[in-house]
Design a protein around this motif. Structure first.
Motif, PDB file in Angstrom:
ATOM      1  N   ARG A  28      -4.194 -14.894  -8.159  1.00  0.00           N
ATOM      2  CA  ARG A  28      -4.074 -13.489  -8.548  1.00  0.00           C
ATOM      3  C   ARG A  28      -4.367 -12.606  -7.349  1.00  0.00           C
ATOM      4  O   ARG A  28      -5.274 -12.866  -6.582  1.00  0.00           O
ATOM      5  N   CYS A  29      -3.622 -11.584  -7.232  1.00  0.00           N
ATOM      6  CA  CYS A  29      -3.814 -10.642  -6.142  1.00  0.00           C
ATOM      7  C   CYS A  29      -3.687  -9.232  -6.706  1.00  0.00           C
ATOM      8  O   CYS A  29      -2.594  -8.765  -6.970  1.00  0.00           O
ATOM      9  N   ARG A  30      -4.822  -8.592  -6.967  1.00  0.00           N
ATOM     10  CA  ARG A  30      -4.820  -7.238  -7.510  1.00  0.00           C
ATOM     11  C   ARG A  30      -4.918  -6.253  -6.360  1.00  0.00           C
ATOM     12  O   ARG A  30      -5.902  -6.255  -5.626  1.00  0.00           O
ATOM     13  N   LEU A  31      -3.913  -5.425  -6.208  1.00  0.00           N
ATOM     14  CA  LEU A  31      -3.868  -4.452  -5.123  1.00  0.00           C
ATOM     15  C   LEU A  31      -3.618  -3.069  -5.688  1.00  0.00           C
ATOM     16  O   LEU A  31      -3.151  -2.928  -6.813  1.00  0.00           O
ATOM     17  N   PRO A  32      -3.909  -2.039  -4.898  1.00  0.00           N
ATOM     18  CA  PRO A  32      -3.698  -0.673  -5.375  1.00  0.00           C
ATOM     19  C   PRO A  32      -2.256  -0.427  -5.809  1.00  0.00           C
ATOM     20  O   PRO A  32      -1.313  -0.912  -5.169  1.00  0.00           O
ATOM     21  N   LEU A  33      -2.104   0.348  -6.865  1.00  0.00           N
ATOM     22  CA  LEU A  33      -0.777   0.699  -7.362  1.00  0.00           C
ATOM     23  C   LEU A  33       0.043   1.383  -6.270  1.00  0.00           C
ATOM     24  O   LEU A  33       1.250   1.157  -6.156  1.00  0.00           O
ATOM     25  N   ALA A  34      -0.605   2.193  -5.449  1.00  0.00           N
ATOM     26  CA  ALA A  34       0.105   2.883  -4.372  1.00  0.00           C
ATOM     27  C   ALA A  34       0.749   1.891  -3.401  1.00  0.00           C
ATOM     28  O   ALA A  34       1.829   2.143  -2.875  1.00  0.00           O
ATOM     29  N   PHE A  35       0.110   0.760  -3.159  1.00  0.00           N
ATOM     30  CA  PHE A  35       0.700  -0.246  -2.268  1.00  0.00           C
ATOM     31  C   PHE A  35       2.002  -0.780  -2.856  1.00  0.00           C
ATOM     32  O   PHE A  35       3.010  -0.911  -2.162  1.00  0.00           O
ATOM     33  N   TRP A  36       1.996  -1.087  -4.151  1.00  0.00           N
ATOM     34  CA  TRP A  36       3.198  -1.624  -4.782  1.00  0.00           C
ATOM     35  C   TRP A  36       4.308  -0.583  -4.806  1.00  0.00           C
ATOM     36  O   TRP A  36       5.470  -0.908  -4.592  1.00  0.00           O
ATOM     37  N   LEU A  39       5.727  -0.571  -1.352  1.00  0.00           N
ATOM     38  CA  LEU A  39       6.505  -1.791  -1.153  1.00  0.00           C
ATOM     39  C   LEU A  39       7.889  -1.681  -1.787  1.00  0.00           C
ATOM     40  O   LEU A  39       8.872  -2.176  -1.251  1.00  0.00           O
ATOM     41  N   LEU A  40       7.974  -0.972  -2.916  1.00  0.00           N
ATOM     42  CA  LEU A  40       9.244  -0.789  -3.611  1.00  0.00           C
ATOM     43  C   LEU A  40      10.042   0.394  -3.081  1.00  0.00           C
ATOM     44  O   LEU A  40      11.116   0.708  -3.586  1.00  0.00           O
ATOM     45  N   GLY A  41       9.532   1.053  -2.048  1.00  0.00           N
ATOM     46  CA  GLY A  41      10.268   2.141  -1.427  1.00  0.00           C
ATOM     47  C   GLY A  41      10.041   3.506  -2.048  1.00  0.00           C
ATOM     48  O   GLY A  41      10.739   4.459  -1.733  1.00  0.00           O
ATOM     49  N   HIS A  42       9.044   3.622  -2.918  1.00  0.00           N
ATOM     50  CA  HIS A  42       8.720   4.910  -3.539  1.00  0.00           C
ATOM     51  C   HIS A  42       7.771   5.693  -2.645  1.00  0.00           C
ATOM     52  O   HIS A  42       7.040   5.118  -1.847  1.00  0.00           O
ATOM     53  N   SER A  43       7.754   7.000  -2.799  1.00  0.00           N
ATOM     54  CA  SER A  43       6.867   7.846  -2.015  1.00  0.00           C
ATOM     55  C   SER A  43       5.417   7.651  -2.440  1.00  0.00           C
ATOM     56  O   SER A  43       5.125   7.495  -3.611  1.00  0.00           O
ATOM     57  N   ASP A  49      -3.195   8.335  -3.725  1.00  0.00           N
ATOM     58  CA  ASP A  49      -2.530   7.205  -3.069  1.00  0.00           C
ATOM     59  C   ASP A  49      -3.245   6.869  -1.764  1.00  0.00           C
ATOM     60  O   ASP A  49      -3.495   5.698  -1.464  1.00  0.00           O
ATOM     61  N   MET A  50      -3.563   7.881  -0.980  1.00  0.00           N
ATOM     62  CA  MET A  50      -4.223   7.645   0.303  1.00  0.00           C
ATOM     63  C   MET A  50      -5.588   6.993   0.098  1.00  0.00           C
ATOM     64  O   MET A  50      -5.966   6.081   0.826  1.00  0.00           O
ATOM     65  N   ALA A  51      -6.320   7.466  -0.895  1.00  0.00           N
ATOM     66  CA  ALA A  51      -7.642   6.898  -1.159  1.00  0.00           C
ATOM     67  C   ALA A  51      -7.555   5.421  -1.531  1.00  0.00           C
ATOM     68  O   ALA A  51      -8.427   4.637  -1.166  1.00  0.00           O
ATOM     69  N   GLU A  52      -6.489   5.044  -2.238  1.00  0.00           N
ATOM     70  CA  GLU A  52      -6.308   3.636  -2.601  1.00  0.00           C
ATOM     71  C   GLU A  52      -5.897   2.794  -1.395  1.00  0.00           C
ATOM     72  O   GLU A  52      -6.370   1.676  -1.227  1.00  0.00           O
ATOM     73  N   LEU A  53      -5.009   3.331  -0.562  1.00  0.00           N
ATOM     74  CA  LEU A  53      -4.459   2.560   0.550  1.00  0.00           C
ATOM     75  C   LEU A  53      -5.381   2.504   1.762  1.00  0.00           C
ATOM     76  O   LEU A  53      -5.427   1.501   2.464  1.00  0.00           O
ATOM     77  N   ASP A  54      -6.096   3.593   2.032  1.00  0.00           N
ATOM     78  CA  ASP A  54      -6.963   3.650   3.213  1.00  0.00           C
ATOM     79  C   ASP A  54      -8.214   4.453   2.871  1.00  0.00           C
ATOM     80  O   ASP A  54      -8.313   5.636   3.205  1.00  0.00           O
ATOM     81  N   PRO A  55      -9.177   3.812   2.199  1.00  0.00           N
ATOM     82  CA  PRO A  55     -10.378   4.532   1.771  1.00  0.00           C
ATOM     83  C   PRO A  55     -11.123   5.200   2.919  1.00  0.00           C
ATOM     84  O   PRO A  55     -11.641   6.301   2.770  1.00  0.00           O
ATOM     85  N   SER A  56     -11.176   4.565   4.064  1.00  0.00           N
ATOM     86  CA  SER A  56     -11.894   5.130   5.209  1.00  0.00           C
ATOM     87  C   SER A  56     -11.232   6.419   5.693  1.00  0.00           C
ATOM     88  O   SER A  56     -11.912   7.420   5.948  1.00  0.00           O
ATOM     89  N   LEU A  57      -9.912   6.406   5.820  1.00  0.00           N
ATOM     90  CA  LEU A  57      -9.186   7.614   6.219  1.00  0.00           C
ATOM     91  C   LEU A  57      -9.371   8.710   5.183  1.00  0.00           C
ATOM     92  O   LEU A  57      -9.585   9.872   5.518  1.00  0.00           O
ATOM     93  N   SER A  58      -9.331   8.346   3.928  1.00  0.00           N
ATOM     94  CA  SER A  58      -9.501   9.320   2.855  1.00  0.00           C
ATOM     95  C   SER A  58     -10.880   9.978   2.920  1.00  0.00           C
ATOM     96  O   SER A  58     -11.009  11.200   2.792  1.00  0.00           O
ATOM     97  N   ARG A  59     -11.922   9.177   3.143  1.00  0.00           N
ATOM     98  CA  ARG A  59     -13.275   9.733   3.259  1.00  0.00           C
ATOM     99  C   ARG A  59     -13.380  10.659   4.473  1.00  0.00           C
ATOM    100  O   ARG A  59     -14.020  11.716   4.408  1.00  0.00           O
ATOM    101  N   SER A  60     -12.745  10.267   5.579  1.00  0.00           N
ATOM    102  CA  SER A  60     -12.771  11.108   6.777  1.00  0.00           C
ATOM    103  C   SER A  60     -12.089  12.443   6.528  1.00  0.00           C
ATOM    104  O   SER A  60     -12.592  13.501   6.941  1.00  0.00           O
ATOM    105  N   LEU A  61     -10.944  12.426   5.858  1.00  0.00           N
ATOM    106  CA  LEU A  61     -10.247  13.677   5.558  1.00  0.00           C
ATOM    107  C   LEU A  61     -11.036  14.526   4.572  1.00  0.00           C
ATOM    108  O   LEU A  61     -11.071  15.752   4.694  1.00  0.00           O
TER     109      LEU A  61
END
Length: 108
Positions: A28-36, A39-43, A49-61
């Motif tokens: 099983r591989c549970r990943l953020p919905l934003a990643f999927w 991957l499917l080419g959606h915005s 989305d940013m918080a799910e994909l890059d928590p560190s960048l999100s906290r910095s912003l």
């Protein structure tokens, strides 16, 4: 269709996210919905989305947005794009040219 290099980068992100979030368990591989969605080419442009994909960048912003002083004077930050990361989704007003520097301000 994404290029081969993009697919390799996405697979690398997938593996990194799985290990970083300790979500790779058995088959099983549970990943953020934003990643999927990405991957499917959606915005994926929302703050969530940013918080799910890059928590560190999100906290910095978040910290930057909560800064109560003059961001330009206090932090002296400028917009920069990593080489090869220029995309059509980047707002033209934030794209530095070879001869210009765009400082991060409270307004932008």
């Amino acid at each position: 269709a994404p290029s081969s290099a993009l697919w390799h980068e996405l697979v690398g992100v997938l593996i990194g996210l799985a290990f970083n979030s300790r979500q790779l368990v058995g088959n099983r591989c549970r990943l953020p919905l934003a990643f999927w969605r990405q991957l499917l080419g959606h915005s994926v442009h929302s703050r969530e989305d940013m918080a799910e994909l890059d928590p560190s960048l999100s906290r910095s912003l978040d910290a930057l947005m909560q800064h109560e002083g003059d961001v330009e004077r206090d932090l002296a930050m400028e917009f920069a794009l990593p080489p090869g990361k220029l995309t059509g989704s980047t707002p033209p007003s934030l794209l530095p040219t070879a001869s210009s520097v765009i400082m991060v301000t409270n307004e932008n």
